[in-house]
Design a protein around this motif. Structure first.
Motif, PDB file in Angstrom:
ATOM      1  N   GLU A   1       0.728  -1.111   0.001  1.00 14.56           N
ATOM      2  CA  GLU A   1       0.017   0.163  -0.138  1.00 14.56           C
ATOM      3  C   GLU A   1       0.801   1.368   0.018  1.00 14.56           C
ATOM      4  OE1 GLU A   1      -2.395  -0.669   3.392  1.00 14.56           O
ATOM      5  OE2 GLU A   1      -4.010  -1.903   2.308  1.00 14.56           O
ATOM      6  N   SER A   2       2.043   1.275   0.823  1.00 15.04           N
ATOM      7  CA  SER A   2       2.780   2.483   0.911  1.00 15.04           C
ATOM      8  C   SER A   2       3.525   2.596  -0.583  1.00 15.04           C
ATOM      9  CB  SER A   2       3.991   2.167   1.822  1.00 15.04           C
ATOM     10  OG  SER A   2       4.694   3.094   1.872  1.00 15.04           O
ATOM     11  N   LEU A   3       4.020   1.702  -1.214  1.00 17.84           N
ATOM     12  CA  LEU A   3       4.720   1.693  -2.435  1.00 17.84           C
ATOM     13  C   LEU A   3       3.727   2.367  -3.561  1.00 17.84           C
ATOM     14  CD1 LEU A   3       7.162  -1.317  -2.280  1.00 17.84           C
ATOM     15  CD2 LEU A   3       7.634   0.914  -2.348  1.00 17.84           C
ATOM     16  N   LEU A   4       2.438   1.674  -3.419  1.00 16.86           N
ATOM     17  CA  LEU A   4       1.446   1.864  -4.436  1.00 16.86           C
ATOM     18  C   LEU A   4       0.960   3.385  -4.479  1.00 16.86           C
ATOM     19  CD1 LEU A   4      -0.615  -1.190  -4.984  1.00 16.86           C
ATOM     20  CD2 LEU A   4       0.923  -0.288  -6.523  1.00 16.86           C
ATOM     21  N   SER A   5       1.063   3.851  -3.035  1.00 19.67           N
ATOM     22  CA  SER A   5       0.458   5.203  -2.946  1.00 19.67           C
ATOM     23  C   SER A   5       1.472   6.290  -3.543  1.00 19.67           C
ATOM     24  CB  SER A   5       0.399   5.571  -1.287  1.00 19.67           C
ATOM     25  OG  SER A   5       1.520   5.718  -0.642  1.00 19.67           O
ATOM     26  N   ARG A   6       2.639   5.878  -3.692  1.00 21.82           N
ATOM     27  CA  ARG A   6       3.522   6.750  -4.365  1.00 21.82           C
ATOM     28  C   ARG A   6       3.497   6.776  -5.919  1.00 21.82           C
ATOM     29  NH1 ARG A   6       8.905   4.871  -1.472  1.00 21.82           N
ATOM     30  NH2 ARG A   6       7.709   3.897   0.114  1.00 21.82           N
ATOM     31  N   VAL A   7       2.662   5.774  -6.601  1.00 19.84           N
ATOM     32  CA  VAL A   7       2.608   5.828  -7.838  1.00 19.84           C
ATOM     33  C   VAL A   7       1.612   6.679  -8.564  1.00 19.84           C
ATOM     34  CG1 VAL A   7       2.343   4.215  -9.801  1.00 19.84           C
ATOM     35  CG2 VAL A   7       3.425   3.431  -7.669  1.00 19.84           C
ATOM     36  N   SER A   8       1.803   7.250  -9.616  1.00 17.45           N
ATOM     37  CA  SER A   8       0.737   7.904 -10.168  1.00 17.45           C
ATOM     38  C   SER A   8      -0.352   7.265 -11.001  1.00 17.45           C
ATOM     39  CB  SER A   8       1.380   9.082 -11.401  1.00 17.45           C
ATOM     40  OG  SER A   8       2.326   9.933 -10.839  1.00 17.45           O
ATOM     41  N   SER A   9      -1.406   7.669 -10.862  1.00 16.06           N
ATOM     42  CA  SER A   9      -2.723   6.815 -11.289  1.00 16.06           C
ATOM     43  C   SER A   9      -2.246   6.789 -12.911  1.00 16.06           C
ATOM     44  CB  SER A   9      -4.006   7.752 -11.162  1.00 16.06           C
ATOM     45  OG  SER A   9      -5.039   6.697 -11.950  1.00 16.06           O
ATOM     46  N   GLY A  10      -2.406   5.459 -13.480  1.00 16.48           N
ATOM     47  CA  GLY A  10      -2.228   5.266 -14.893  1.00 16.48           C
ATOM     48  C   GLY A  10      -0.927   4.538 -15.202  1.00 16.48           C
ATOM     49  N   ALA A  11      -0.101   4.964 -14.092  1.00 17.38           N
ATOM     50  CA  ALA A  11       1.465   4.498 -14.422  1.00 17.38           C
ATOM     51  C   ALA A  11       1.427   3.025 -14.222  1.00 17.38           C
ATOM     52  CB  ALA A  11       2.186   5.144 -13.455  1.00 17.38           C
ATOM     53  N   SER A  12       2.446   2.273 -15.146  1.00 17.30           N
ATOM     54  CA  SER A  12       2.804   1.131 -15.171  1.00 17.30           C
ATOM     55  C   SER A  12       3.575   0.607 -13.864  1.00 17.30           C
ATOM     56  CB  SER A  12       3.474   0.551 -16.282  1.00 17.30           C
ATOM     57  OG  SER A  12       2.635   0.719 -17.310  1.00 17.30           O
ATOM     58  N   VAL A  13       3.078  -0.529 -13.388  1.00 16.78           N
ATOM     59  CA  VAL A  13       3.922  -1.113 -12.135  1.00 16.78           C
ATOM     60  C   VAL A  13       4.222  -2.270 -12.268  1.00 16.78           C
ATOM     61  CG1 VAL A  13       3.756  -1.412  -9.743  1.00 16.78           C
ATOM     62  CG2 VAL A  13       2.495   0.490 -10.588  1.00 16.78           C
ATOM     63  N   ASP A  14       5.373  -2.801 -12.017  1.00 13.49           N
ATOM     64  CA  ASP A  14       5.979  -4.367 -12.145  1.00 13.49           C
ATOM     65  C   ASP A  14       5.772  -4.955 -11.080  1.00 13.49           C
ATOM     66  OD1 ASP A  14       6.666  -3.979 -14.920  1.00 13.49           O
ATOM     67  OD2 ASP A  14       8.640  -3.627 -14.505  1.00 13.49           O
ATOM     68  N   PHE A  15       5.118  -6.135 -11.043  1.00 13.52           N
ATOM     69  CA  PHE A  15       4.619  -6.957  -9.841  1.00 13.52           C
ATOM     70  C   PHE A  15       5.682  -8.414 -10.284  1.00 13.52           C
ATOM     71  CE2 PHE A  15       1.263  -4.338  -9.562  1.00 13.52           C
ATOM     72  CZ  PHE A  15       0.876  -4.172  -8.066  1.00 13.52           C
ATOM     73  N   ALA A  16       6.396  -8.876  -9.278  1.00 16.38           N
ATOM     74  CA  ALA A  16       6.992 -10.047  -9.208  1.00 16.38           C
ATOM     75  C   ALA A  16       6.089 -11.191  -8.534  1.00 16.38           C
ATOM     76  CB  ALA A  16       8.635 -10.284  -8.816  1.00 16.38           C
TER      77      ALA A  16
END
Length: 95
Positions: free
Chosen positions: A59-74
């Motif tokens: 949750e902490s990491l995702l809160s820093r990501v801009s909406s619509g940005a791509s995020v890599d999950f392993a």
């Protein structure tokens, strides 16, 4: 996605490596996670370049990501006996 912290009891019951990752307990049908092939029972080990071991970290990491940005999950499964070690990187858009 619905997530659950991996307790020692849970990792022992599932045969997963201890102290690593966050368990995926549900995936909404037809969601971006479902379409990316993420399934219930897999574990999120890394989000971007950060190892994760709790929902709070995710949750902490995702809160820093801009909406619509791509995020890599392993995501995958690492078992204590070494079998079934399959970890893939899946890219999802943040909401």
């Amino acid at each position: 996605m619905q997530l659950q912290d991996l307790t020692q009891e849970l990792t022992d019951a599932l045969g997963y490596a201890r102290g690593r990752g966050v368990l995926i307990t549900a995936v909404e049908p037809d969601s971006p996670a479902d379409e990316a092939g993420i399934e219930r029972g897999l574990v999120i080990y890394r989000l971007g370049k950060y190892d994760v071991n709790s929902i709070k970290q995710i949750e902490s990491l995702l809160s820093r990501v801009s909406s619509g940005a791509s995020v890599d999950f392993a995501v995958g499964v690492v078992r204590t006996d070494g079998s079934g070690q399959r970890v893939d990187t899946v890219t999802l858009a943040a909401h």
